[in-house]
Design an enzyme around this catalytic site. Structure first.
Site, PDB file in Angstrom:
ATOM      1  N   CYS A 137       0.811  -1.230   0.000  1.00  0.00           N
ATOM      2  CA  CYS A 137       0.000   0.000   0.000  1.00  0.00           C
ATOM      3  C   CYS A 137       0.834   1.266   0.000  1.00  0.00           C
ATOM      4  O   CYS A 137       0.301   2.348  -0.230  1.00  0.00           O
ATOM      5  CB  CYS A 137      -0.935   0.014   1.200  1.00  0.00           C
ATOM      6  SG  CYS A 137      -2.302  -1.097   0.958  1.00  0.00           S
TER       7      CYS A 137
HETATM    8  N1  CO8 Z   1     -20.324  -9.556   7.120  1.00  0.00           N
HETATM    9  C1  CO8 Z   1     -20.849  -9.694   8.364  1.00  0.00           C
HETATM   10  N2  CO8 Z   1     -20.102  -9.918   9.461  1.00  0.00           N
HETATM   11  C2  CO8 Z   1     -18.774 -10.021   9.305  1.00  0.00           C
HETATM   12  C3  CO8 Z   1     -18.150  -9.880   8.045  1.00  0.00           C
HETATM   13  C4  CO8 Z   1     -19.001  -9.642   6.916  1.00  0.00           C
HETATM   14  N3  CO8 Z   1     -18.494  -9.516   5.683  1.00  0.00           N
HETATM   15  N4  CO8 Z   1     -16.814 -10.010   8.190  1.00  0.00           N
HETATM   16  C5  CO8 Z   1     -16.594 -10.208   9.501  1.00  0.00           C
HETATM   17  N5  CO8 Z   1     -17.767 -10.212  10.181  1.00  0.00           N
HETATM   18  C6  CO8 Z   1     -17.988 -10.429  11.608  1.00  0.00           C
HETATM   19  C7  CO8 Z   1     -16.875 -11.249  12.235  1.00  0.00           C
HETATM   20  O1  CO8 Z   1     -17.141 -12.618  12.100  1.00  0.00           O
HETATM   21  C8  CO8 Z   1     -16.922 -10.796  13.679  1.00  0.00           C
HETATM   22  O2  CO8 Z   1     -17.972 -11.479  14.360  1.00  0.00           O
HETATM   23  P1  CO8 Z   1     -17.821 -11.877  15.922  1.00  0.00           P
HETATM   24  O3  CO8 Z   1     -17.672 -10.562  16.643  1.00  0.00           O
HETATM   25  O4  CO8 Z   1     -19.089 -12.602  16.194  1.00  0.00           O
HETATM   26  O5  CO8 Z   1     -16.563 -12.698  15.987  1.00  0.00           O
HETATM   27  C9  CO8 Z   1     -17.350  -9.322  13.576  1.00  0.00           C
HETATM   28  O6  CO8 Z   1     -17.940  -9.165  12.276  1.00  0.00           O
HETATM   29  C10 CO8 Z   1     -16.178  -8.377  13.698  1.00  0.00           C
HETATM   30  O7  CO8 Z   1     -15.111  -8.827  12.824  1.00  0.00           O
HETATM   31  P2  CO8 Z   1     -13.704  -8.134  12.751  1.00  0.00           P
HETATM   32  O8  CO8 Z   1     -13.139  -8.027  14.116  1.00  0.00           O
HETATM   33  O9  CO8 Z   1     -12.862  -8.805  11.694  1.00  0.00           O
HETATM   34  O10 CO8 Z   1     -14.170  -6.712  12.194  1.00  0.00           O
HETATM   35  P3  CO8 Z   1     -13.495  -5.306  12.344  1.00  0.00           P
HETATM   36  O11 CO8 Z   1     -14.422  -4.418  13.034  1.00  0.00           O
HETATM   37  O12 CO8 Z   1     -12.081  -5.379  12.815  1.00  0.00           O
HETATM   38  O13 CO8 Z   1     -13.447  -4.829  10.806  1.00  0.00           O
HETATM   39  C11 CO8 Z   1     -11.863  -4.651   9.032  1.00  0.00           C
HETATM   40  C12 CO8 Z   1     -12.731  -5.579   9.848  1.00  0.00           C
HETATM   41  C13 CO8 Z   1     -12.786  -3.738   8.228  1.00  0.00           C
HETATM   42  C14 CO8 Z   1     -11.022  -5.500   8.063  1.00  0.00           C
HETATM   43  C15 CO8 Z   1     -10.955  -3.800   9.932  1.00  0.00           C
HETATM   44  O14 CO8 Z   1     -10.315  -4.610  10.890  1.00  0.00           O
HETATM   45  C16 CO8 Z   1      -9.905  -3.030   9.190  1.00  0.00           C
HETATM   46  O15 CO8 Z   1     -10.176  -2.259   8.295  1.00  0.00           O
HETATM   47  N6  CO8 Z   1      -8.631  -3.184   9.583  1.00  0.00           N
HETATM   48  C17 CO8 Z   1      -7.508  -2.501   8.953  1.00  0.00           C
HETATM   49  C18 CO8 Z   1      -7.267  -3.168   7.666  1.00  0.00           C
HETATM   50  C19 CO8 Z   1      -6.193  -2.503   6.877  1.00  0.00           C
HETATM   51  O16 CO8 Z   1      -6.026  -1.321   6.822  1.00  0.00           O
HETATM   52  N7  CO8 Z   1      -5.455  -3.326   6.203  1.00  0.00           N
HETATM   53  C20 CO8 Z   1      -4.487  -2.849   5.337  1.00  0.00           C
HETATM   54  C21 CO8 Z   1      -4.621  -3.681   4.143  1.00  0.00           C
HETATM   55  S1  CO8 Z   1      -4.175  -2.834   2.731  1.00  0.00           S
HETATM   56  C22 CO8 Z   1      -2.549  -3.165   2.343  1.00  0.00           C
HETATM   57  O17 CO8 Z   1      -1.662  -3.133   3.107  1.00  0.00           O
HETATM   58  C23 CO8 Z   1      -2.313  -3.505   0.924  1.00  0.00           C
HETATM   59  C24 CO8 Z   1      -2.060  -4.929   0.770  1.00  0.00           C
HETATM   60  C25 CO8 Z   1      -1.857  -5.208  -0.676  1.00  0.00           C
HETATM   61  C26 CO8 Z   1      -3.109  -5.138  -1.507  1.00  0.00           C
HETATM   62  C27 CO8 Z   1      -3.867  -6.397  -1.525  1.00  0.00           C
HETATM   63  C28 CO8 Z   1      -4.912  -6.413  -2.585  1.00  0.00           C
HETATM   64  C29 CO8 Z   1      -5.810  -7.613  -2.582  1.00  0.00           C
END
Ligand code: CO8
Length: 373
Positions: free
Chosen positions: A156
Site C-alpha cells: 500500500c
Molecule cells: N459480514 C458480516 N459480518 C462479518 C463480516 C461480513 N463480511 N466479516 C466479519 N464479520 C464479523 C466477524 O465474524 C466478527 O464477528 P464476531 O464478533 O461474532 O466474531 C465481527 O464481524 C467483527 O469482525 P472483525 O473483528 O474482523 O471486524 P473489524 O471491526 O475489525 O473490521 C476490518 C474488519 C474492516 C477488516 C478492519 O479490521 C480493518 O479495516 N482493519 C484494517 C485493515 C487494513 O487497513 N489493512 C491494510 C490492508 S491494505 C494493504 O496493506 C495492501 C495490501 C496489498 C493489496 C492487496 C490487494 C488484494
C-alpha cells in the site's frame, strides 16, 4: 540540487462497479451453495458452515459502499468468485501497462508535457502481473519515453515510496521528470470467497508527474520533504511467489492471496502513522494544525478518523481529510493519490498538505507538499 514538484496527476477508473448489495448477494449465494454441498459434514461437525455477509457490517466496519473492478461478472459469479481476465499474447500491451498508460497520458496532458520531457518511469504497485520484463519498461516504450524505467512493490505504500525515488532522481539531476504510475488490480489477488475481507478492495490506476520545479507548470505542488518507514509484520501477507511451484503447493491455497489480521493492523498501524506524520512535520518546523489538507491512505474510514484525532486532537472534517474509499474501496497504493487527485483544486498558494500511505510491510510513507503560485 534541484527543487522538485508534483506537476500533475492522472486517474484511470475501470468501467465496471460493484455495490455492496451486489457483492453480498453473490457471496451469500456462494455460501449457501457451499453449505448445501457440505450439509452432511456440517451435521457431522467436520465442516464449519459458512456465515453470510452483510451490507450493514461492511458499511459500518469500513465505510466502503462500492468499488470499481476490471471485471465484474467473474467476481459476482458464485461458481467463480474471481475476475475473468483473459490472457493476452506477448505482443499485445499487458493490462497493467494499458491502464498505467491511460493514467500517465492524463497526467502528461494536465501539465502540458510530452514524452520528450520525461526521463524515467516507475511502476509502483502492490502486485505485478509478471516477473519480467518490467511492466514499467513496457509503459515507457508505449509512451515513447527515453531514459529508464523500473518496477517496485511496497504494497500500500508503493506510491509514496516511489515518489521519494523520483524526487531523489530529479533533485540530484539524473532526471528532469519521472512518471510514477500505480496500476492496482487488487481484484486479482483478493480472496472474494473470504467473508472477512471480500469487501475491502477495488481496482484503479493513478499517475503522478514528479518534475524539476523550474520546469513545472504554474500551480504545481512543491515537494518539501518525504519520509519513509518500514517495520516487518506478517499481519498483512500474500505468499504467492515464484517459489510456490517448487513448494508443491495447492494453487488454490488461501495464503496465496491477500490475508490479514484486520484488528491487529488497525491497532498497530494507526498510532505508527500518526506518529510518523507528526515527526515528519516537526522535522520541517510544522505542526499538524499548520496542514491545510491530509490526503490519507484509504483503507478504512474509522482508521482515518482515529489517525486525524491523534494528529489534531479532534476528528478532521471531510475538507481537511477527504474520503474516497466509499466510492473506490481500498485501492492499495493508489488510495491517497486518488484523494490528492480529486481534492486539491481549492488549495491556495502557500498552503501545505500531507500525502500519507500505510499498509503491508508494515510500510508508511509521507510526502509534504506546498502549493506554488
Ligand atoms: N459480514 C458480516 N459480518 C462479518 C463480516 C461480513 N463480511 N466479516 C466479519 N464479520 C464479523 C466477524 O465474524 C466478527 O464477528 P464476531 O464478533 O461474532 O466474531 C465481527 O464481524 C467483527 O469482525 P472483525 O473483528 O474482523 O471486524 P473489524 O471491526 O475489525 O473490521 C476490518 C474488519 C474492516 C477488516 C478492519 O479490521 C480493518 O479495516 N482493519 C484494517 C485493515 C487494513 O487497513 N489493512 C491494510 C490492508 S491494505 C494493504 O496493506 C495492501 C495490501 C496489498 C493489496 C492487496 C490487494 C488484494
Amino acid at each position: 540540487m534541484h527543487r522538485v514538484a508534483i506537476s500533475s496527476t492522472g486517474l484511470f477508473i475501470p468501467p465496471e462497479t460493484i455495490s455492496n448489495e451486489e457483492l453480498v448477494a453473490a457471496y451469500n449465494a456462494y455460501a449457501q451453495h457451499e453449505n448445501q454441498v457440505h450439509a452432511a459434514d456440517i451435521a457431522a461437525g467436520t465442516f464449519t458452515a459458512l456465515t453470510e455477509s452483510s451490507v450493514a457490517f461492511i458499511e459500518k466496519a469500513s465505510g466502503i459502499k462500492h468499488r470499481y473492478v476490471i471485471n465484474k461478472s467473474g467476481v459476482l459469479d458464485p461458481a467463480r468468485m474471481r475476475p475473468h481476465i483473459p490472457a493476452r499474447p506477448d505482443g499485445q500491451l499487458s493490462l497493467m501497462a494499458e491502464i498505467a498508460v491511460d493514467a500517465a497520458q492524463q497526467a502528461l496532458t494536465a501539465s502540458g508535457k510530452t514524452a520528450a520531457d520525461i526521463d524515467g518511469v516507475i511502476c509502483a504497485a502492490a502486485n505485478m502481473q509478471r516477473a519480467y520484463p518490467a511492466i514499467a519498461i513496457e509503459i515507457q516504450t508505449a509512451l515513447g519515453i527515453n531514459g529508464y524505467a523500473f518496477d517496485m512493490n511496497v504494497a500500500c505504500s508503493s506510491a509514496t515510496f516511489a515518489i521519494e525515488q523520483a524526487v531523489n532522481a530529479v533533485r540530484c539531476g539524473s532526471a528532469r521528470a519521472v512518471l510514477v504510475v500505480n496500476p492496482e488490480i487488487t481484484s486479482a489477488h483478493l480472496a472474494w470467497k473470504d467473508r472477512d475481507c471480500h469487501f475491502i478492495f477495488g481496482d484503479v490506476c493513478t499517475a503522478l508527474l514528479i518534475e524539476r520545479l523550474d520546469l513545472a507548470p504554474a500551480g504545481a505542488f512543491e515537494i518539501l520533504g518525504t519520509k519513509l518507514l518500514s517495520q516487518f509484520s506478517s499481519n498483512i501477507r500474500n505468499n504467492s511467489g515464484f517459489l510456490a511451484r517448487s513448494e508443491d503447493r495447492n494453487p488454490e491455497a488461501r495464503d496465496l492471496l491477500f490475508k490479514q489480521e484486520g484488528r491487529k493492523v488497525f491497532k498497530e498501524v494507526c498510532p505508527l502513522a500518526a506518529e510518523h506524520i507528526t515527526s515528519h512535520l516537526n522535522a520541517m518546523q510544522l505542526k499538524p494544525s499548520d496542514v491545510r489538507r491530509f490526503w490519507l491512505h484509504q483503507a478504512n474510514l474509522s482508521m482515518n478518523q482515529l489517525i486525524s484525532r491523534k494528529l489534531l486532537g479532534r476528528e478532521a472534517t471531510l475538507n481537511e481529510a477527504p474520503v474516497i474509499l466509499d466510492e473506490f474501496a481500498n485501492t492499495a497504493s493508489a488510495g491517497s493519490i486518488i484523494a490528492f487527485h480529486r481534492h486539491q483544486a481549492d488549495i491556495q498558494t502557500g498552503e501545505v498538505g500531507v500525502i500519507c500511505s500505510f499498509g503491508a510491510g508494515y510500510s508508511i510513507g509521507s510526502v509534504i507538499v506546498k502549493r506554488l503560485p
